[in-house]
Design a protein around this motif. Structure first.
Motif, PDB file in Angstrom:
ATOM      1  N   ALA A 244       0.828  -1.214   0.000  1.00 26.59           N
ATOM      2  CA  ALA A 244       0.000   0.000   0.000  1.00 26.59           C
ATOM      3  C   ALA A 244       0.859   1.259   0.000  1.00 26.59           C
ATOM      4  CB  ALA A 244      -0.947  -0.012   1.195  1.00 26.59           C
ATOM      5  N   GLU A 245       1.873   1.308   0.867  1.00 26.37           N
ATOM      6  CA  GLU A 245       2.720   2.504   0.942  1.00 26.37           C
ATOM      7  C   GLU A 245       3.563   2.672  -0.321  1.00 26.37           C
ATOM      8  OE1 GLU A 245       2.707   4.978   3.027  1.00 26.37           O
ATOM      9  OE2 GLU A 245       1.048   4.034   4.110  1.00 26.37           O
ATOM     10  N   SER A 247       2.721   1.666  -3.274  1.00 25.79           N
ATOM     11  CA  SER A 247       1.774   2.096  -4.306  1.00 25.79           C
ATOM     12  C   SER A 247       1.507   3.588  -4.205  1.00 25.79           C
ATOM     13  CB  SER A 247       0.459   1.318  -4.179  1.00 25.79           C
ATOM     14  OG  SER A 247       0.676  -0.066  -4.396  1.00 25.79           O
ATOM     15  N   ASN A 248       1.360   4.072  -2.993  1.00 25.82           N
ATOM     16  CA  ASN A 248       1.141   5.514  -2.795  1.00 25.82           C
ATOM     17  C   ASN A 248       2.308   6.328  -3.319  1.00 25.82           C
ATOM     18  OD1 ASN A 248      -1.345   5.094  -1.594  1.00 25.82           O
ATOM     19  ND2 ASN A 248      -0.542   5.131   0.497  1.00 25.82           N
ATOM     20  N   ILE A 249       3.520   5.831  -3.105  1.00 24.33           N
ATOM     21  CA  ILE A 249       4.702   6.543  -3.590  1.00 24.33           C
ATOM     22  C   ILE A 249       4.730   6.564  -5.110  1.00 24.33           C
ATOM     23  CG2 ILE A 249       7.215   6.354  -3.796  1.00 24.33           C
ATOM     24  CD1 ILE A 249       7.245   5.483  -0.868  1.00 24.33           C
ATOM     25  N   ARG A 251       2.294   6.527  -7.080  1.00 23.19           N
ATOM     26  CA  ARG A 251       1.223   7.416  -7.556  1.00 23.19           C
ATOM     27  C   ARG A 251       1.567   8.900  -7.383  1.00 23.19           C
ATOM     28  NH1 ARG A 251      -2.204   3.572  -4.615  1.00 23.19           N
ATOM     29  NH2 ARG A 251      -3.342   2.260  -6.111  1.00 23.19           N
ATOM     30  N   LYS A 252       2.519   9.220  -6.520  1.00 22.16           N
ATOM     31  CA  LYS A 252       2.839  10.617  -6.215  1.00 22.16           C
ATOM     32  C   LYS A 252       3.731  11.201  -7.306  1.00 22.16           C
ATOM     33  CE  LYS A 252       3.997  11.903  -2.112  1.00 22.16           C
ATOM     34  NZ  LYS A 252       4.661  11.988  -0.786  1.00 22.16           N
ATOM     35  N   GLU A 255       6.790  13.232  -6.279  1.00 26.19           N
ATOM     36  CA  GLU A 255       7.878  12.566  -5.566  1.00 26.19           C
ATOM     37  C   GLU A 255       9.100  12.497  -6.481  1.00 26.19           C
ATOM     38  OE1 GLU A 255      10.004  11.656  -3.335  1.00 26.19           O
ATOM     39  OE2 GLU A 255       8.603  10.445  -2.119  1.00 26.19           O
ATOM     40  N   ARG A 260      10.273   7.010  -6.780  1.00 26.74           N
ATOM     41  CA  ARG A 260       9.183   6.342  -7.506  1.00 26.74           C
ATOM     42  C   ARG A 260       9.725   5.134  -8.275  1.00 26.74           C
ATOM     43  NH1 ARG A 260       6.297   9.867 -11.438  1.00 26.74           N
ATOM     44  NH2 ARG A 260       4.554   8.431 -11.157  1.00 26.74           N
ATOM     45  N   SER A 275      -0.340  -4.752  -7.367  1.00 28.32           N
ATOM     46  CA  SER A 275       0.946  -4.190  -7.763  1.00 28.32           C
ATOM     47  C   SER A 275       1.135  -4.275  -9.272  1.00 28.32           C
ATOM     48  CB  SER A 275       2.087  -4.933  -7.061  1.00 28.32           C
ATOM     49  OG  SER A 275       2.011  -4.776  -5.671  1.00 28.32           O
TER      50      SER A 275
END
Length: 321
Positions: A244-245, A247-249, A251-252, A255, A260, A275
């Motif tokens: 989850a974390e 994936s969030n990175i 998507r940013k 960043e 990424r 994933s």
């Protein structure tokens, strides 16, 4: 740090016929080939020794693909190839190159570990405009200093490959340190980068839910360099709790690309359905470092699921007529 660290899985070196070696070197530098194919070749060349593979990897550090260029510099560091030092110094000093490439050259100089690398690292530490490069130089200098101290000590202390078959930028902190203490050091923004890296690798080597949670929590660090290393380590651990974390990175979009990119590679290592779907989505990302990372990760997964090695099989390389 470059991704896809464990190319061969056991740290072995191989030999290849001159024709096969020539084929691999040419294919690495052939920009018409898909990036995933060039990475397959790069991993194979990393397991060879000698002037031709070295020259091809050195030339690849100047490739238009920043992803391939940084991976080539990483490979030279992991090979600890002393003869590559002049080229790595030139890459580190060339401010026209992407910071991710200069960073990897600095890390490679630290991995090789010679005291003669100190002046160029000190110069870049003082003058490079990119924080992630300066922080890498700081780490590399600390590693060289610790290597010198270990070599002059009568004890058998050495700094070598990790249990994950990588030459890490810092050795793990003492195995006597508690997970709680290691977590505290890793998350402490006032601690030195070398100590935080040492805590990170100690937590990685320890494993377990508590250690992995500490590593995941450090994805919120202020330093992009540390965040990228944390993502790399989570890829080594292949623990789905990090999905989850990571994936969030990915998507940013604001960043740092190096973070990424490592998140994408880590997600490829974890390889759950979510994933894979995310990698497919971001294989079209406008940042080439990210899109190419997703492309390579998906290709690696495809080979793995087919039961084949992603690394190029020497015996299947065509014979030159």
């Amino acid at each position: 740090m470059g991704g896809f660290a464990d190319a061969d899985g056991d740290g072995n070196c191989f030999t290849a016929s001159p024709d096969v070696e020539s084929f691999l070197c040419d294919r690495l530098l052939d920009s018409s080939q898909p990036i995933s194919e060039r990475f397959r070749v790069l991993f194979s060349l990393r397991n060879l020794r000698g002037p031709a593979p070295r020259a091809a990897l050195i030339q690849a550090t100047r490739d238009p693909s920043n992803l391939l260029a940084h991976e080539a510099a990483f490979a030279l560091g992991q090979m600890q190839d002393v003869d590559a030092i002049p080229a790595l110094e030139a890459v580190l000093s060339d401010l026209s190159l992407h910071p991710i490439v200069r960073h990897e050259a600095a890390e490679a100089l630290g991995a090789i570990g010679l005291e003669s690398n100190v002046p160029i690292l000190e110069h870049s530490l003082a003058h490079d405009p990119a924080q992630e490069v300066r922080e890498t130089c700081e780490l590399a200098l600390s590693r060289i200093k610790q290597l010198k101290a270990a070599n002059s000590d009568d004890s058998s202390s050495t700094i070598g490959r990790s249990p994950f078959m990588s030459v890490d930028p810092a050795p793990p902190a003492s195995s006597r340190s508690s997970i709680g203490h290691l977590r505290e050091v890793l998350l402490d923004e006032e601690s030195g980068m070398y100590d935080r890296y040492a805590a990170l690798f100690a937590l990685r080597n320890h494993g377990g839910d508590e250690a992995i949670k500490a590593i995941i929590d450090s994805l919120g660090a202020n330093s992009a360099l540390l965040r990228h290393e944390v993502a790399y380590v989570l890829g080594q651990l292949q623990d789905k709790a990090a999905s989850a974390e990571l994936s969030n990175i990915l998507r940013k979009t604001d960043e740092h690309p190096m973070v990424r990119h490592e998140a994408a590679e880590a997600l490829g290592s974890i390889a759950d359905d979510q994933s894979v779907a995310l990698l497919e989505e971001f294989s079209k990302d406008p940042e080439p470092i990210v899109s190419q990372s997703c492309e390579v990760a998906l290709s690696m997964l495809e080979f793995e699921r087919s039961g084949k090695s992603f690394e190029y099989l020497y015996m299947q390389a065509p014979q030159v007529q």
